[in-house]
Design a protein around this motif. Structure first.
Motif, short mmCIF file in Angstrom:
data_model
loop_
_atom_site.label_atom_id
_atom_site.label_comp_id
_atom_site.label_asym_id
_atom_site.label_seq_id
_atom_site.Cartn_x
_atom_site.Cartn_y
_atom_site.Cartn_z
N PRO A 135 0.83 -1.20 0.00
CA PRO A 135 0.00 0.00 0.00
C PRO A 135 0.86 1.25 0.00
O PRO A 135 1.93 1.29 0.63
N GLY A 136 0.42 2.26 -0.71
CA GLY A 136 1.17 3.50 -0.83
C GLY A 136 1.48 4.15 0.50
O GLY A 136 2.45 4.90 0.63
N GLN A 137 0.68 3.83 1.52
CA GLN A 137 0.87 4.48 2.81
C GLN A 137 2.22 4.12 3.44
O GLN A 137 2.76 4.88 4.22
N VAL A 138 2.73 2.93 3.08
CA VAL A 138 4.03 2.52 3.63
C VAL A 138 5.12 3.46 3.13
O VAL A 138 6.12 3.70 3.80
N LEU A 139 4.90 4.00 1.92
CA LEU A 139 5.94 4.82 1.31
C LEU A 139 5.95 6.23 1.85
O LEU A 139 6.93 6.95 1.68
N LEU A 140 4.86 6.65 2.47
CA LEU A 140 4.75 8.04 2.89
C LEU A 140 5.92 8.48 3.74
O LEU A 140 6.55 9.51 3.50
N ILE A 141 6.22 7.68 4.76
CA ILE A 141 7.16 8.13 5.78
C ILE A 141 8.59 8.19 5.23
O ILE A 141 9.23 9.24 5.32
N PRO A 142 9.10 7.08 4.60
CA PRO A 142 10.44 7.17 4.03
C PRO A 142 10.55 8.25 2.95
O PRO A 142 11.53 8.99 2.91
N ASN A 143 9.53 8.34 2.09
CA ASN A 143 9.60 9.34 1.03
C ASN A 143 9.63 10.74 1.61
O ASN A 143 10.31 11.63 1.10
#
Lengths: 340, 409
Positions: B253-261
């Protein structure tokens, strides 16, 4: 190096050059984040402290999440949203598709009209429905007023609090003593399951059903048109009535795609964020609408900026979605096919 | 006893709105008849039913189908109707209960002190900056204007000069009138922000949204076409592994990418810039997959022919494959564009200054600020919905075909 190896090497280099633009972006912004995120969820980073202070804390963030009643509540809210909105959407979409799957005047028009909500943006839709569900001058309460006073002859109109009602829908419909709030709550938030989604969450569920029905209707229509016409002709020659035809032709042939859609839309619904965020900005009455992603946003990107905690929540969401994806792969092993 | 029973039955019968009740009753009876006819007709074996009965069954089933479809269509369209109608109301009629079903506003009139004629009442001066008032001169007939005062932009709504006079509020006559007063759109458009550093309104939001969405979509189509071509037609080491890796990322899910990005962008110093809204979305796994599936269907003979004509792979891709794949480009383009146009969470996280708000963040901001001023909010919602609806009517075929295709496989 032989000429053949050199050519092969050149071909490979060429192929990697084609992959490079997308590949670089995907590696930096998709692949690495997945790993970094996992690492972060085992640490204790917030955005307010320098990255050097990273310390490994094991599963503490996950344990903290599950011990936090606010998180458990968001988990239930999201689950409620999924198990009420997805089946309702699919059943309505299939019904609409069955009604429209015939030669009739105005077929294209109805299809367009039903599909229209889906192309419009959630943000604007949420604002419109916030108005429709307004407790003082929303159309929802106007409709209930017409229904209760003008049609059924009640003395006082029924009015609902819609988006500011914390009680569960089953709790409201069935009598209250069953759901006595002074009694110690059941473990694992089972209260929330029995009471159903709060009316405020249910209003949001209705909005999302309104929006998504047309989308799934289009897919079902495509599925229905793939079914061989001759099967129906054969069945009607054999004397099968429409109900029997649906039971033994349409339903079995449509069930693979229905399962697929069920899982896909469940995955999508677990990631819900915008409707709750827009229609009930503070998480709804008693936090009864706040979904996982909104909780992730609030914990990770506002207030204390607990990035590690948010990462662990993101991974819990990933686990749920991964589970559903595996289930889908398992179910897709068996397909029903006719003929040949 | 009997009397009271009779009374209560009578009160149930006479309560409510008789016309509405009659209509609903007639509809219920008609529906019952139709359902009965259809049930009876469908139970019989085909061929053994009389033509008259079959005709009746046909009519009844058509009636039921159209009834359900029309009710569904009303439910689908009502929110849109309500949005547009409310955008033309004033604050008072938008908050009226029971509601006005047409664009209505409340007009306040009072008898003119000299002529006695009923004339509209409007304020005589406008409070501009605190403590400073602008009197409305009779020659000012521009109804809506923007002025700069002390480095701050203000939106002025000037009253109709003819109707400025002193009137006793006790003599006010108010009545609702139909009106297509479009000033709510201007009010919403200019509402957002009047900072000393520059003016921010919905034009800014539109430009940011359109610019970033177009850039991200064009970029995605370009990078995806290249990658999809490699996966569909080229042979290289690790092709299968890479393809499955790409498919696997679709599950995350895209939400996993939010924090590192977010962290990556903040390390690069790219937070609160336009590239932050574009760069992470310059590639899409889904689009690569969609295009690969389409490229696989293009016959290999075309490549042989192109090669004989002396074309390289790159030229073959752009001059032959891409033009042949127009439908998939349009479909993928629509989806990518809508994804970027509609996204709220990512812009909310990476941008903070008003000049970098996308349309969705701007709407969200307005939703927070305007609260229950629904006539303003509905006008603003129109900004977000109407352009897409218009585009939809032109590209409807691609929307629907694309969804049917991607949903089926």
């Amino acid at each position: 190096m032989s000429a053949a190896t050199r050519r092969k090497l050149r071909d490979n280099l060429e192929a990697y050059a084609y992959l490079a633009p997308a590949g670089i972006i995907l590696i930096i912004f998709w692949l690495l984040p997945v790993i970094v995120s996992l690492a972060m969820s085992f640490g204790n980073i917030t955005a307010l402290q320098p990255l050097e202070e990273f310390r490994f804390v094991g599963l503490r963030q996950y344990i903290e999440a599950f011990q936090n009643p606010a998180f458990v509540q968001t988990l239930w809210n999201t689950t409620n949203y999924v198990i009420y909105s997805v089946p309702a959407t699919l059943v309505l979409a299939l019904s609409a598709a069955l009604l429209l799957n015939r030669q009739m005047a105005g077929r294209g028009l109805f299809r367009t009209v039903y599909f229209l909500p889906y192309i419009t943006t959630w943000v604007a839709i949420a604002i419109v429905f916030r108005y429709l569900f307004h407790r003082e001058y929303g159309l929802g309460n106007w409709f209930l007023g017409v229904l209760s006073v003008d049609l059924l002859g009640f003395e006082n109109p029924i009015r609902l609090e819609w988006l500011s009602e914390p009680r569960g829908i089953w709790e409201m419909i069935f009598f209250e003593p069953v759901f006595d709030r002074s009694v110690p709550p059941m473990p694992l938030g089972l209260d929330n399951v029995v009471a159903g989604p709060s009316l405020s969450l249910f209003s949001i569920i209705m909005t999302s059903v309104w929006r998504d029905t047309g989308y799934f209707m289009i897919i079902f229509l495509a599925g229905l048109q793939n079914i061989d016409r001759t099967l129906y002709e054969a069945a009607s020659i054999d004397g099968a009535n429409p109900v029997q035809q649906f039971k033994s032709i349409t339903f079995p042939l449509l069930s693979p795609i229905s399962f697929f859609l069920l899982i896909i839309s469940m995955i999508g619904a677990f990631k819900v964020f915008v409707p709750q965020f827009m229609m009930t900005p503070g998480g709804g009455p008693d936090g009864s609408t706040r979904p996982l992603v909104m909780y992730l946003y609030e914990e990770g990107f506002t207030g204390e900026w607990k990035l590690s905690y948010a990462a662990s929540i993101a991974y819990i969401l990933t686990m749920i979605i991964l589970g559903l994806t595996l289930l889908q792969n398992r179910l897709f092993g068996r397909k029903i096919e006719y003929g040949n | 006893m009997l009397q009271s029973l009779f009374d209560s039955v009578l009160s149930v019968i006479t309560a409510g709105n008789p016309v509405l009740r009659l209509i609903v009753l007639v509809m219920l009876v008609l529906n019952a008849l139709a359902v009965w006819q259809v049930w009876r007709g469908s139970m019989g074996v085909a061929g053994s039913v009389s033509p008259a009965s079959r005709f009746r069954t046909n009519v009844a089933s058509r009636f039921l189908v159209y009834e359900v479809l029309v009710i569904g269509a009303v439910v689908m369209l009502l929110p849109f109707y309500w949005m547009v109608v409310t955008a033309f109301k004033d604050g008072e009629t938008a908050a009226a209960f029971p509601p006005y079903w047409t664009p209505t506003k409340i007009q306040t009139k009072a008898p003119h002190p000299e002529t006695g004629e009923l004339i509209r009442v409007v304020p005589q001066a406008i409070q501009l900056v605190e403590g400073e008032e602008i009197p409305v001169a009779p020659e000012q007939d521009v109804r809506f204007r923007r002025v700069e005062r002390g480095g701050v932009w203000q939106t002025l709504e000037l009253p109709d000069p003819d109707s400025i006079f002193m009137a006793n509020p006790e003599n006010f006559v108010t009545n609702p009138i139909m009106s297509l007063d479009a000033r709510n759109f201007l009010r919403a458009w200019y509402r957002p922000e009047q900072t000393s550093r520059g003016e921010v309104n919905f034009l800014t939001y539109f430009l940011v949204s359109a610019g970033t969405s177009v850039a991200a979509t064009t970029g995605t189509l370009f990078t995806s076409a290249l990658a999809a071509f490699a996966f569909a037609r080229l042979v290289f080491w690790g092709k299968t592994v890479l393809f499955y890796l790409i498919l696997a990322t679709m599950m995350v899910p895209g939400q996993v990418l939010l924090i590192p990005n977010f962290l990556v962008l903040s390390t690069l110093g790219m937070l609160d810039t336009y590239p932050a809204l574009v760069v992470p979305w310059l590639a899409s796994v889904f689009t690569i997959f969609l295009m690969r599936q389409f490229f696989m269907t293009i016959p290999e003979d075309l490549w042989d022919a192109a090669r004989i004509d002396g074309s390289g792979r790159f030229r073959y891709l752009w001059q032959i494959v891409v033009p042949l794949s127009k439908p998939v480009f349009i479909t993928a383009g629509i989806f990518d564009f809508l994804n970027n146009w509609n996204s709220l969470l990512w812009p909310l996280i990476v941008t903070s200054s008003p000049t970098k708000r996308t349309l969705m963040v701007g709407l969200q901001n307005l939703n927070d600020e305007a609260g229950t001023e629904f006539h303003i909010l509905m006008a603003a919602s129109c900004f977000a919905i109407l352009p897409i609806v218009i585009v939809f009517f032109f590209l409807q075929r691609f929307f629907i075909e694309g969804i049917a295709r991607t949903g089926l496989k």
